[in-house]
Design a protein around this motif. Structure first.
Motif, mmCIF file in Angstrom:
data_model
loop_
_atom_site.group_PDB
_atom_site.id
_atom_site.type_symbol
_atom_site.label_atom_id
_atom_site.label_comp_id
_atom_site.label_asym_id
_atom_site.label_seq_id
_atom_site.Cartn_x
_atom_site.Cartn_y
_atom_site.Cartn_z
ATOM 1 N N ARG A 125 0.830 -1.210 0.000
ATOM 2 C CA ARG A 125 0.000 0.000 0.000
ATOM 3 C C ARG A 125 0.863 1.259 0.000
ATOM 4 N NH1 ARG A 125 -0.864 2.706 4.894
ATOM 5 N NH2 ARG A 125 0.045 1.659 6.679
ATOM 6 N N LYS A 126 0.323 2.325 -0.569
ATOM 7 C CA LYS A 126 1.019 3.613 -0.610
ATOM 8 C C LYS A 126 0.864 4.297 0.752
ATOM 9 C CE LYS A 126 1.839 7.665 -3.229
ATOM 10 N NZ LYS A 126 3.026 8.053 -2.532
ATOM 11 N N LEU A 127 1.972 4.786 1.284
ATOM 12 C CA LEU A 127 1.943 5.484 2.565
ATOM 13 C C LEU A 127 1.696 6.970 2.341
ATOM 14 C CD1 LEU A 127 5.037 3.749 4.165
ATOM 15 C CD2 LEU A 127 2.644 3.264 4.605
ATOM 16 N N ASP A 128 0.975 7.576 3.256
ATOM 17 C CA ASP A 128 0.700 9.003 3.170
ATOM 18 C C ASP A 128 1.928 9.811 3.565
ATOM 19 O OD1 ASP A 128 -1.939 8.590 2.416
ATOM 20 O OD2 ASP A 128 -2.629 8.550 4.486
ATOM 21 N N ASP A 129 2.099 10.941 2.901
ATOM 22 C CA ASP A 129 3.171 11.885 3.218
ATOM 23 C C ASP A 129 2.594 12.855 4.244
ATOM 24 O OD1 ASP A 129 5.357 13.533 3.261
ATOM 25 O OD2 ASP A 129 4.921 14.479 1.348
ATOM 26 N N SER A 130 2.588 12.457 5.513
ATOM 27 C CA SER A 130 1.924 13.260 6.540
ATOM 28 C C SER A 130 2.848 14.334 7.105
ATOM 29 C CB SER A 130 1.409 12.362 7.661
ATOM 30 O OG SER A 130 2.461 11.608 8.198
ATOM 31 N N LYS A 131 2.518 15.561 6.805
ATOM 32 C CA LYS A 131 3.261 16.700 7.339
ATOM 33 C C LYS A 131 2.732 17.001 8.723
ATOM 34 C CE LYS A 131 5.460 19.560 4.877
ATOM 35 N NZ LYS A 131 6.888 19.812 4.824
ATOM 36 N N GLU A 132 3.627 17.403 9.611
ATOM 37 C CA GLU A 132 3.247 17.803 10.964
ATOM 38 C C GLU A 132 3.911 19.131 11.268
ATOM 39 O OE1 GLU A 132 2.833 15.007 14.498
ATOM 40 O OE2 GLU A 132 4.354 14.062 13.244
ATOM 41 N N TYR A 133 3.219 19.943 12.038
ATOM 42 C CA TYR A 133 3.750 21.239 12.427
ATOM 43 C C TYR A 133 3.599 21.407 13.929
ATOM 44 C CZ TYR A 133 3.501 22.162 7.454
ATOM 45 O OH TYR A 133 3.662 22.074 6.098
ATOM 46 N N CYS A 134 4.530 22.122 14.546
ATOM 47 C CA CYS A 134 4.434 22.435 15.969
ATOM 48 C C CYS A 134 3.270 23.398 16.159
ATOM 49 C CB CYS A 134 5.732 23.064 16.471
ATOM 50 S SG CYS A 134 5.657 23.638 18.186
ATOM 51 N N SER A 135 2.380 23.070 17.092
ATOM 52 C CA SER A 135 1.221 23.942 17.315
ATOM 53 C C SER A 135 1.602 25.209 18.067
ATOM 54 C CB SER A 135 0.120 23.183 18.054
ATOM 55 O OG SER A 135 0.613 22.683 19.266
ATOM 56 N N TYR A 136 2.819 25.284 18.588
ATOM 57 C CA TYR A 136 3.261 26.483 19.311
ATOM 58 C C TYR A 136 4.004 27.459 18.403
ATOM 59 C CZ TYR A 136 2.035 23.772 23.414
ATOM 60 O OH TYR A 136 1.352 23.035 24.334
ATOM 61 N N CYS A 137 4.993 26.961 17.641
ATOM 62 C CA CYS A 137 5.800 27.880 16.828
ATOM 63 C C CYS A 137 5.606 27.691 15.325
ATOM 64 C CB CYS A 137 7.276 27.754 17.190
ATOM 65 S SG CYS A 137 8.068 26.216 16.627
ATOM 66 N N GLY A 138 4.876 26.646 14.936
ATOM 67 C CA GLY A 138 4.606 26.419 13.516
ATOM 68 C C GLY A 138 5.729 25.734 12.755
ATOM 69 N N ALA A 139 6.776 25.273 13.448
ATOM 70 C CA ALA A 139 7.905 24.617 12.783
ATOM 71 C C ALA A 139 7.458 23.343 12.080
ATOM 72 C CB ALA A 139 8.993 24.293 13.797
ATOM 73 N N ASP A 140 8.041 23.091 10.931
ATOM 74 C CA ASP A 140 7.800 21.861 10.180
ATOM 75 C C ASP A 140 8.519 20.734 10.920
ATOM 76 O OD1 ASP A 140 7.594 19.782 8.363
ATOM 77 O OD2 ASP A 140 8.350 20.933 6.663
ATOM 78 N N LEU A 141 7.782 19.715 11.335
ATOM 79 C CA LEU A 141 8.361 18.617 12.114
ATOM 80 C C LEU A 141 8.683 17.391 11.265
ATOM 81 C CD1 LEU A 141 6.068 18.890 15.263
ATOM 82 C CD2 LEU A 141 8.426 19.716 14.999
ATOM 83 N N GLN A 142 8.505 17.511 9.950
ATOM 84 C CA GLN A 142 8.817 16.387 9.071
ATOM 85 C C GLN A 142 10.320 16.372 8.811
ATOM 86 O OE1 GLN A 142 7.409 16.268 4.907
ATOM 87 N NE2 GLN A 142 6.365 14.407 5.560
ATOM 88 N N GLY A 143 10.926 15.216 9.050
ATOM 89 C CA GLY A 143 12.364 15.063 8.854
ATOM 90 C C GLY A 143 12.697 14.580 7.456
ATOM 91 N N ASP A 144 13.869 14.003 7.338
ATOM 92 C CA ASP A 144 14.349 13.486 6.059
ATOM 93 C C ASP A 144 13.480 12.334 5.567
ATOM 94 O OD1 ASP A 144 16.476 15.265 6.136
ATOM 95 O OD2 ASP A 144 17.834 13.812 7.054
ATOM 96 N N GLN A 145 13.514 12.127 4.269
ATOM 97 C CA GLN A 145 12.745 11.041 3.672
ATOM 98 C C GLN A 145 13.393 9.705 4.028
ATOM 99 O OE1 GLN A 145 12.135 11.286 -0.549
ATOM 100 N NE2 GLN A 145 10.740 9.561 -0.554
ATOM 101 N N ILE A 146 12.547 8.735 4.353
ATOM 102 C CA ILE A 146 13.004 7.372 4.605
ATOM 103 C C ILE A 146 13.195 6.720 3.245
ATOM 104 C CG2 ILE A 146 12.353 5.136 5.583
ATOM 105 C CD1 ILE A 146 10.555 6.736 7.571
#
Length: 65
Positions: free
Chosen positions: A2-23
């Protein structure tokens, strides 16, 4: 496979992108994700698990859901 979703996450306090390097694609299925996370896991010895997350940019913490 199955295809995995590219789920982006952001810090709810400062808005930083919490997605790291691609596996690497051939390993994504084992991780159940397309990218590593930048979130810092805070664990409890008593509970033997991660109980909170921390933003690597602003240092704020939030409970694990």
């Amino acid at each position: 496979m199955r295809k995995l979703d590219d789920s982006k996450e952001y810090c709810s306090y400062c808005g930083a992108d919490l997605q790291g390097d691609q596996i690497p694609e051939e390993k994504q299925y084992h991780y159940g994700a397309t990218h590593f996370t930048r979130k810092i896991g805070i664990s409890s010895i008593e509970e033997d698990r991660i109980v909170k997350w921390q933003c690597p940019d602003c240092g704020r913490e939030w409970e694990r859901e």
